[in-house]
Design an enzyme around this catalytic site. Structure first.
Site, PDB file in Angstrom:
ATOM      1  CD  GLU A 227       2.085   2.784   2.625  1.00  0.00           C
ATOM      2  OE1 GLU A 227       1.133   2.425   3.350  1.00  0.00           O
ATOM      3  OE2 GLU A 227       1.921   3.226   1.468  1.00  0.00           O
ATOM      4  NE  ARG A 231      -0.645  -0.851   5.092  1.00  0.00           N
ATOM      5  CZ  ARG A 231      -0.800   0.070   4.158  1.00  0.00           C
ATOM      6  NH1 ARG A 231      -0.282   1.279   4.328  1.00  0.00           N
ATOM      7  NH2 ARG A 231      -1.467  -0.192   3.043  1.00  0.00           N
ATOM      8  CG  ASP A 360      -3.993  10.539  -1.323  1.00  0.00           C
ATOM      9  OD1 ASP A 360      -2.864  10.806  -0.867  1.00  0.00           O
ATOM     10  OD2 ASP A 360      -4.387   9.375  -1.523  1.00  0.00           O
ATOM     11  CD  GLU A 496      -8.925   4.990  -1.253  1.00  0.00           C
ATOM     12  OE1 GLU A 496      -7.889   4.963  -0.566  1.00  0.00           O
ATOM     13  OE2 GLU A 496      -9.262   4.054  -2.012  1.00  0.00           O
TER      14      GLU A 496
END
Length: 596
Positions: A227, A231, A360, A496
């Site tokens: 994360e 970010r 994913d 998405e």
């Protein structure tokens, strides 16, 4: 002789004497019950008594927390501070890039270097109202006042209905991790504007000042490697490229070095967490596993950091992970399991394959690394193409009654018609691959899956997708294609679907994708927007009368969802061109490396 006769029996009295004392009997009964319960309690072992007390205490605590949450929701809906009303959402225009510091950045930053003529628009481009620029042959001009009124109305509707980029009402404080409750939006005036790469000049200067003076990574705090990389590190690198300001590269290098202890494992598969102040890295307390998506979706950022700084260890660490995953057994025609052990370096929980959470972005970063490196690393391309064939062979099905193509999950040979909203990244990734020369049949699949993701939104009462959808695979009366379980009907403002709409529109120029994005934006504004500023996740996409705001706005809503909507509606198809940059999985654009 006979004995003398027996005496006659006493006379029989045919009655019963009963004495009733209700009060005393009732008291004795209660006393006996109390003694009985106490005796049973004393007969329990100490462990049994402790378990019972723990369960009772836990239930009381849950009830207390639930009452607090309910009270907060009512306060959020009915009693927002009046001063927050001053913080209005704005549409931020695209500005030219500031002066660059090195010639290396010129190709990438040129996309922002030209001033663009502003026009007024309502919705997608084919619904625009544009300023007139022609006069009829006989010299008669249209009524100027009528034109001006129409443009003013269109601009007003744009500002109220199609607010795309918010700064003051939707920003991030480092102390608030990766999410911001909208009730605190006004207090966050000194944010990292890194969530969005489109800014106003004064606000960028204000944000830069905050980064320069206040952004200090020397803190005794654990961060998640994945994360924080996508970010913070990705945001700093992207801001450096878009602004040409070396401050952001310096901060990126500092932060990247603080993340490196995560790679000190026996297998070189990184730990999930690292303390950026002490350098102590570790797995979660409950497992020694990391998720495959997390360890394989940090490569774009670390590779770029090495290229800019000349420090090879960043790129070497992440490419070691990529090579290791490539050589591992346990795959199924290119599909990978969800977990990998940091000690052994082997896949765990084998036989479970999904394109949803925990797997994913592995597939996304195979393609994007290949693009980032100038399409030279054939191993990445081969793994990606093989995975797409594995998806077609094992995970694709069609729903009823509309025959929507969807991506399910496979667990030990058993198929599940479950599709996370996260999977809606795939149509865009497929379209991006076709744009860069991959087979045309990938675009056919991209179009079909894009329709499915749109229907995941469209078939809900609010027009917003649930977190997880289950597809109806058999013809049944009065059943839609998309079915939702009560635990899955929340919406977290995820990007998405609109991300893929952006890619499909850029590649095909088909304006229906803009129309679909426009509908989703209207739904966001209607059911999730907070009048005082910002947006909130909601609990129930199936109830348009009571969507139940969660009082929580994830940072990816500003960093990704609104950014992709902005780019989807932009008429400038060269803005952050797919030929000059590649977006990381948090929508931060990074440059495609030019040939040596």
């Amino acid at each position: 002789m006979y004995p003398p006769p027996a005496p006659p029996p006493a006379p029989h009295r045919d009655f019963i004497s009963v004495t009733l004392s209700l009060g005393e009997s009732y008291d004795n009964s209660k006393s006996r019950r109390r003694r009985s319960c106490w005796r049973k309690w004393k007969q329990l072992s100490r462990l049994q008594r402790n378990v019972i007390l723990f369960v009772v205490g836990f239930l009381i605590l849950c009830g207390f927390l639930y009452s607090l949450q309910t009270a907060d929701q009512w306060k959020a809906l009915s009693g927002r501070p009046a001063e927050v009303e001053k913080m209005k959402l704005e549409v931020l225009p695209v500005l030219p890039a500031p002066q660059k510091e090195s010639a290396e950045q010129e190709g990438f930053a040129d996309i922002l270097s030209q001033k663009r003529q502003r026009h007024f628009r309502r919705g997608p481009p084919h619904l625009q109202i544009r300023p007139p620029n022609t006069v009829s042959k006989d010299g008669m001009q249209d009524d100027a006042k009528e034109r001006e009124a129409a443009l003013g109305k269109a601009q007003q509707e744009e500002n109220t209905q199609r607010t795309v980029i918010s700064w003051r009402g939707a920003v991030i404080e480092p102390e608030q991790a990766t999410e911001l409750p909208y009730k605190r939006a006004e207090a966050s005036i000194k944010p990292l504007v890194l969530a969005s790469k489109i800014w106003k000049e004064p606000e960028f200067k204000q944000a830069r000042k905050w980064v320069s003076e206040n952004l200090d990574f020397q803190k005794n705090v654990d961060v998640n490697l994945f994360e924080s990389t996508i970010r913070i590190l990705g945001g700093l690198l992207s801001t450096y490229h878009l602004s040409g300001d070396s401050l952001f590269l310096t901060k990126a290098e500092d932060f990247g070095k603080r993340l490196m202890p995560a790679f000190t494992t026996p297998s070189k598969i990184p730990y999930s967490d690292v303390n950026i102040g002490t350098g102590f890295a570790h797995s979660p307390q409950w497992t020694s596993d990391s998720t495959v998506a997390e360890v394989t979706s940090i490569q774009l950022e670390f590779r770029e950091l090495s290229r800019l700084t000349g420090i090879k260890k960043f790129q070497e660490a992440v490419e070691e992970v990529t090579k290791h995953i490539h050589s591992l057994s346990g795959k199924k025609d290119g599909l990978v399991p969800m977990f990998i052990n940091t000690n052994s370096g082997l896949f765990t929980h084998p036989g479970v394959f999904t394109l949803g959470a925990r797997a994913d972005s592995y597939y996304e970063y195979l393609l994007k690394q290949w693009i980032q490196g100038g399409k030279k690393e054939t191993q990445l391309l081969e793994d990606y193409v093989k995975a797409i064939e594995g998806i077609k062979a094992h995970l694709l099905r069609q729903s009823q009654p509309r025959k929507l193509t969807f991506v399910g999950e496979l667990a030990h040979g058993r198929f599940s018609a479950k599709m996370d909203h996260l999977v809606c990244f795939l149509p865009g990734t497929l379209a991006l691959g076709v744009h860069h020369g991959l087979p045309a049949d990938h675009m056919d699949l991209a179009r079909a899956l894009m329709e499915t993701c749109y229907q995941m939104n469209q078939q809900m009462e609010t027009g917003l997708s649930p977190e997880i959808a289950h597809f109806n695979m058999y013809p049944r009366a009065d059943h839609k294609d998309v079915e939702v379980k009560p635990a899955d009907r929340h919406n977290l403002l995820r990007p998405e679907t609109v991300e893929s709409l952006f890619y499909l529109y850029r590649v095909t120029r088909d304006r229906k994708y803009q129309d679909w994005g426009w509908e989703i934006l209207q739904s966001f504004n209607k059911y999730t927007r907070v009048p005082s500023g910002g947006y909130s996740s909601i609990n129930n996409v199936q109830n348009s009368h009571k969507p139940e705001p969660r009082d929580k706005m994830e940072s990816f809503f500003v960093g990704e969802t609104l950014k992709y909507l902005y780019l989807l509606f932009s008429d400038d198809l060269e803005l952050l061109s797919l030929d000059s940059c590649v977006f990381n999985t948090e929508a931060h654009p990074l440059p495609i490396w030019a040939p040596a």
